[in-house]
Each structure stands twice: as C-alpha cells, then as structure tokens.
Design a protein around this motif. Sequence first.
Motif, PDB file in Angstrom:
ATOM      1  N   LYS A 146       0.854  -1.186   0.000  1.00  0.00           N
ATOM      2  CA  LYS A 146       0.000   0.000   0.000  1.00  0.00           C
ATOM      3  C   LYS A 146       0.892   1.240   0.000  1.00  0.00           C
ATOM      4  N   LEU A 147       0.449   2.293  -0.651  1.00  0.00           N
ATOM      5  CA  LEU A 147       1.272   3.494  -0.751  1.00  0.00           C
ATOM      6  C   LEU A 147       1.488   4.138   0.615  1.00  0.00           C
ATOM      7  N   PRO A 148       2.741   4.458   0.948  1.00  0.00           N
ATOM      8  CA  PRO A 148       3.004   5.190   2.191  1.00  0.00           C
ATOM      9  C   PRO A 148       2.962   6.700   1.999  1.00  0.00           C
ATOM     10  N   PHE A 149       2.647   7.135   0.794  1.00  0.00           N
ATOM     11  CA  PHE A 149       2.477   8.560   0.523  1.00  0.00           C
ATOM     12  C   PHE A 149       1.528   8.746  -0.654  1.00  0.00           C
ATOM     13  N   THR A 150       1.019   9.955  -0.792  1.00  0.00           N
ATOM     14  CA  THR A 150       0.037  10.286  -1.825  1.00  0.00           C
ATOM     15  C   THR A 150       0.712  10.551  -3.160  1.00  0.00           C
ATOM     16  N   PHE A 151       0.120  10.049  -4.234  1.00  0.00           N
ATOM     17  CA  PHE A 151       0.514  10.431  -5.589  1.00  0.00           C
ATOM     18  C   PHE A 151      -0.428  11.544  -6.055  1.00  0.00           C
ATOM     19  N   PRO A 152       0.007  12.815  -6.069  1.00  0.00           N
ATOM     20  CA  PRO A 152      -0.868  13.869  -6.594  1.00  0.00           C
ATOM     21  C   PRO A 152      -0.926  13.801  -8.111  1.00  0.00           C
ATOM     22  N   ARG A 153      -2.014  14.328  -8.670  1.00  0.00           N
ATOM     23  CA  ARG A 153      -2.097  14.382 -10.136  1.00  0.00           C
ATOM     24  C   ARG A 153      -1.112  15.392 -10.702  1.00  0.00           C
ATOM     25  N   ARG A 154      -0.986  16.517 -10.025  1.00  0.00           N
ATOM     26  CA  ARG A 154      -0.077  17.584 -10.437  1.00  0.00           C
ATOM     27  C   ARG A 154       0.766  17.993  -9.248  1.00  0.00           C
ATOM     28  N   LEU A 155       1.925  18.541  -9.509  1.00  0.00           N
ATOM     29  CA  LEU A 155       2.777  19.015  -8.433  1.00  0.00           C
ATOM     30  C   LEU A 155       2.061  20.074  -7.607  1.00  0.00           C
ATOM     31  N   GLU A 156       1.256  20.897  -8.275  1.00  0.00           N
ATOM     32  CA  GLU A 156       0.546  21.974  -7.589  1.00  0.00           C
ATOM     33  C   GLU A 156      -0.512  21.457  -6.625  1.00  0.00           C
TER      34      GLU A 156
END
Length: 745
Positions: free
Chosen positions: A569-579
């Motif tokens: 499971k991901l230990p951090f978020t993958f944002p769609r954009r850096l912003e």
Amino acid sequence: MTKNLTRTIAGTLFGLALAVGCGAPDSRTAEAVYLDETQPLEKRIDDALGRMTLKEKIAMLHAQSKFSSAGVPRLGIPELWCTDGPHGIRPEVYWNRWDQAEWTNDSCTAYPALTCLAATWNPEMSALYGKSIGEEARYREKDVLLGPGVNIYRTPLNGRNFEYMGEDPYLASRMVVPYIQGVQENGVAACVKHFALNNQESYRLCTDVSVDDRALHEIYLPAFKAAVQEGGAWSIMGAYNKYKGQHCCHNRYLLNDILKRDWGFDGAVISDWGGTHDTKEAVEYGLDLEFGTWSDGMSTNPAIAYDQYYLAAPYREMIERGEASEELLDDKVRRVLRLNFRTAMNSRKPFGSLNSPEHHAAARRIAGEGIVLLKNDGKVLPIDPQQTKKLLVVGENAIKGMTIGGGSSSLKVQREYTPLEGIVAAAGDRMEVVYERGYLGHLATSYNGVDSKQNLSDDRSAAELIADAVAAAREADAVLFIGGLNKAWGQDAEGGDRREMGLPYGQDSLIEALAEANPRTAVVFVSGNAVAMPWIDRVPAVVQGWFGGSQAGLALADVLFGEVNPSGKLPFTFPRRLEDNSAHALGEHPGTRDSVRYREGIFVGYRWHERQRIAPLFAFGHGLSYTTFDYANVRADRKTLSRSGRIRVSVDVTNTGDRAGKEVVQLYIGDRESALPRPVKELKGFSKVSLEPGETRTVSFEITPEALQYYDDAKGLWTAEEGIFDAWVGAASDDIRGSVEFTLK
C-alpha cells in the motif's frame, strides 16, 4: 592490518594482561568495574569515566577517520565504528577518503529502500529487515548503523524520500520501532536520522526551517519519539538544516529540551557528516559525537586534522580556560561510553552473518510484500503464459543496476538481479522474452569507486529507440514498460532535489507510443517518489516497484507472474499535479538559502488533499490485489469513551476472490468539532491480514483517548476535547468501507 584484526589482537592481549595480573593498560584495572559485564551499566560507566584523563575524554567525542572515533587504548576501551545504511552495509572506505578501500570481502546484501519497507504496512517485515541488516553490520564489526531515516515525505521532489518511511507520522512510527529493535538485538546501535525537519535536499546545509509547534509535534517528531521511547534507539543523528536559527546538530530546542529532557533519551547524538559548525554551540546544545567536519558529506580531503574538530582541541582549550564545565563534558562522555558498552564492548552479542541465503530470502520477501499494484484491469497482470507467448520488456530500468549511487546509501552488492533477469528467469521456456531499450537515461555505472561493470551505451538516437520499441510492441502479445527514476543527482539521490514531477528522458512519449501500438501494455516504476502519469487512462496496469535491493528483479517477477499476490500500500500520496501538493500549492518549496516556511502546517499529504477536496492520482494507503476483499459489519463495543477507557472497533474482512492474498485494513479517526483546525481524518491503526479464498477474519482496533489528541501550541500540551468522533475503516484513505461514531467524555 585490518581494523577487525586490530580489535581482536588488542582485546586478546588486554585479556591476557588481566589474567596474569601484570602489564595492564591501567594499574587499577585488576578491580575495574567497567570491565565487568555483570555490573549495572551506569556503575560501569561511572567507573570508566573516573579513570579517564581530560585528553582521553575529548578524544572520544570526535572522529579519528571518516567513519570511526577513538576509544581509550590505555583502558582497553575500543574504537567505535559507524557504517552508512539504511539499506545495507556500505563498503569499506579509505581512512580519510570517501572512495572504497578496494577490499574484496565487503560486499553486502542490499535490502529494499525504506519507502518499499513502509509500503509493506507490516511491522513483521520491519523486524525482519532490522534483524537481517543488523546481522550484516555485526559481521562486519560495525558498532553504529547510520539509519533508519524517518523524515516526513513533504514534497515529491525531495531527492532523499526513498530513504524514508512516507508522509504519515503514525505509519512511520509503527514501522521504525521493530527495525531499531531488530538491529540492536545484534549489539549494533541504530542511529535514527535526520533529527529533524530535513524534508528537502535543496539548501539542506544552510536553510532555516520555519514551522509552527503544532506541525512540529504532530507531523515531524512522532516517529523520532517512537524510535526513542518505544524502540530504545541508542543513537540519533542530527540534521544538516537549521531550526530556530541553530543548526540541528547543535540545537538547544531539539536536542536539549525535546530529545534529552522531555523524551529522556540516554544515548548519543551524532552529527551528520559536516553538520557541526561551532564549538560553543556544539558544547552547549546537545551534540555528543562529531563526524565529518570540513567535509560537505561527499568531498575528499586527505589532510583533515581531526584534532582540530570543534569538539577536539578547541573544546579542550575552552575547558582549560574555564569557559566550559566539566560536568557537561562528563555528560557527553557518559553518553558515548554508554553507546560503546552497548556495542563495541558488548562481549555477549551474536556473531552475525553476511550475504547468507536467509538474508537474500528476507530481501526478496520484503521487496515482494512492498510492491504496490496501483491499477489493474486483469488484461495483462498477472502474466499468464497461456495468453502471452511473446513478452516484450522495454525500458532502461529493466537492465540498470540500482544499488549503486544515490548518496550515502550507495552499496557494493554481491549480486543484483535486474528486472529483466527476474522476468527471464520466471518465464523460463514458457514464453519468449524480448528486450528493447526504448530510451537512454543515466549511463553512469560507478559511484565512489564501486562499479557495477555494466555497459549501458547505445548508439541509437531517441527517435530510433522509440521506433524500434514500438515495432517490437506490435509483434508482442504483451508489453512491460519498466522505467521511472534512478539514483542520478536530481532524481532519487542525496544532495539534490528533483527538477520536476514528470518522468525524465522522454518516457511519457514512449509510454504513449507503446500503448498505441499494443493496448496490453503494463507500466512498472522503479523509483522512490511519486511521478506524474498523463497517460494513465491509456494503460491497463501500473505497478510501483520501488528500489528493491539485491533481489529486486526476482521479487518484481514474483509479483508480475502472480507467484506473490501484491499486498503493498502506498506510504504517501501520488498527486495528479505538483501543484496539488501542499508545499507547492503554497509556493514553499524549496524556499531560499536562508529559510523555508512550512505554511501548510499539519496539512501534509492526504491531510491536505482531503482538506482542499483535491482528488489524488493514487491515495495514501492505496494498493490493489489479484484477489478482492469485502468489508462488513463495522462496529464498536461501546458508544462512549472515558478519559481512562478504550473502545474496540471491529470489522469482518472476507477474501471474495479465487487467490490467497493479504489486505491492509486501515483505521482513520476524525473529530467532528474542535477548537483548532484538524484534518478530516488521520491514520490511527492498521493491520495486515492473510486470507485464503472465501475466508473471513475479524480485525479489531483499540482506540484510547491518546489517539484523539492534537497538540495545542498555544498551551504547549496535547489535548483531547470532549465531543463526537468518527472511526472510519477502509482499504485506503479514499476507500472507506464503513464507520462508527462515538463520544469522548
């Protein structure tokens, strides 16, 4: 003569001197309490301290080489030897240089990067990791392992995120404790780093971090606190950056007030290499052991005069002038002696082992359990030899070794299995495996004198590489693209942050071309950071494979072919954009050479996304399986929680698919109303369960008032307000399967 042999001979001679009652280094050693391991530790420390001269005390507080500090030869107290981690035991370097010393017996097992360990969401894997790497450190006669790292993932651009345990303080806290305990049961000290607020590599040596006390205590300190108070860490490494105007390696507030006074830390504070800047501050503000001064942590300087370190001759002269107290000196020496007696002077520690079959198996198991299946429609993965007779593998990361480079975590391994090697081995004679490069990336194959001996050169142009890969994709039954980042500076590496969130080397264009040529194209990332995926809707499967260590290729193939059902499971978020990331939304990365402000406060990672109602690309805690799981009957054993009580929240989890698998059940808690702003919800529990097809198990969590607290920075204390709370149970932060409410009174 090697240090191992030197240490053995010195110990033998000293023991013989004691046995015959003559020629001992100190005329009083016949009744030396400090040598008697049956005596209480503090009594031994006091006895040794009382026998030491001022010169001997000072000598123990600073380096004598790149990775060692002096003992007290007259008293038979040995040197302390450190080694870089946290993913494996660094090869021996020259006494005064960073390049490897060209030993032939210092290869190691490389374990997966700590992002991969955190992605297992399994403390049992953390315990196995610590035990295994501790055994290798012990075998190599290392006393201090410089790791693990628990700095929080604040931005996807931090070049050193791969060495840490993600964005959530609770997850990092639960994963760091077993690691420390596993290392230290080998008589090797864990040195937890980098304390604190080292959340970027840009300006890391000089920037002053401005963060409110609430965020400091709720987000950036909990994993360190757990390491000290629950893990019992024997040493802590200070960070390079500043906080409240003082460098973190000699910082009154962090080291004296919080670490030593409030948390009761009894170990030694070790400077990061080159992290010490002033004798007076180092003396007064918590530093105990100084390493790497006059080095930026990477450069070579064979003319370093160790006696001129800040805690060397300048410190001795301060004491002789009456400008520094011997009481404070003795506290530092006690801490270093305590570290020495727990490690180098511990005759009861196990022997350890190096590159054993058990270690290779552990590295493979941990890597396999940490791999995250981000997306899958079942058309490609798991690879079925009945449907796939010709498999095309594309991408430089399929053939590039990843254990070399990246900074201090660079390793010299006995053997590294690349993804392509693992895939070919798993395919056997069941299918044809074809390889195409696809793109040219980082071609260097050596770091600090360690060379993988790979030849990554290719004469084709970028257009030719893509054209050849696309042509091969049209002829294949399925395509595996294996790309992502690497250990080059400006990607996943110490000393520099990433330049952008997008994939380097034109990989996005290549992926789009492959997907157009063959719709059965799966994407696999080797990286320690989130990346943008503008083509996400055009591919049927995406896998986050991490930096998997020595057994990376075999572990990855285990998952791709279905021998191991993915459960990471991901230990951090993958944002769609850096912003969409809080630090970048508020324009606070990387700051300036002088300062960087953490204006987002406590709203890091999923806390920010949920507060701003921004949908992530992949959420914190997300990870799929080749089977499916049903959650039912979320319930609590009571509706009201007293200040001294607890509530049990339970859920029934069923494997509704046709494969055995593991699921990470996650508990989040939210406060309906509070005096200060709080996140929508926060992780407060998780449990990894293994289920056979059709099997149901009840997973339970206990909630105490401590789990409901927040830090009131105006009052300087933790508080839990009366009122209504929600307990959410789910498979990810954005995949909640049920909830119950309860009241704190």
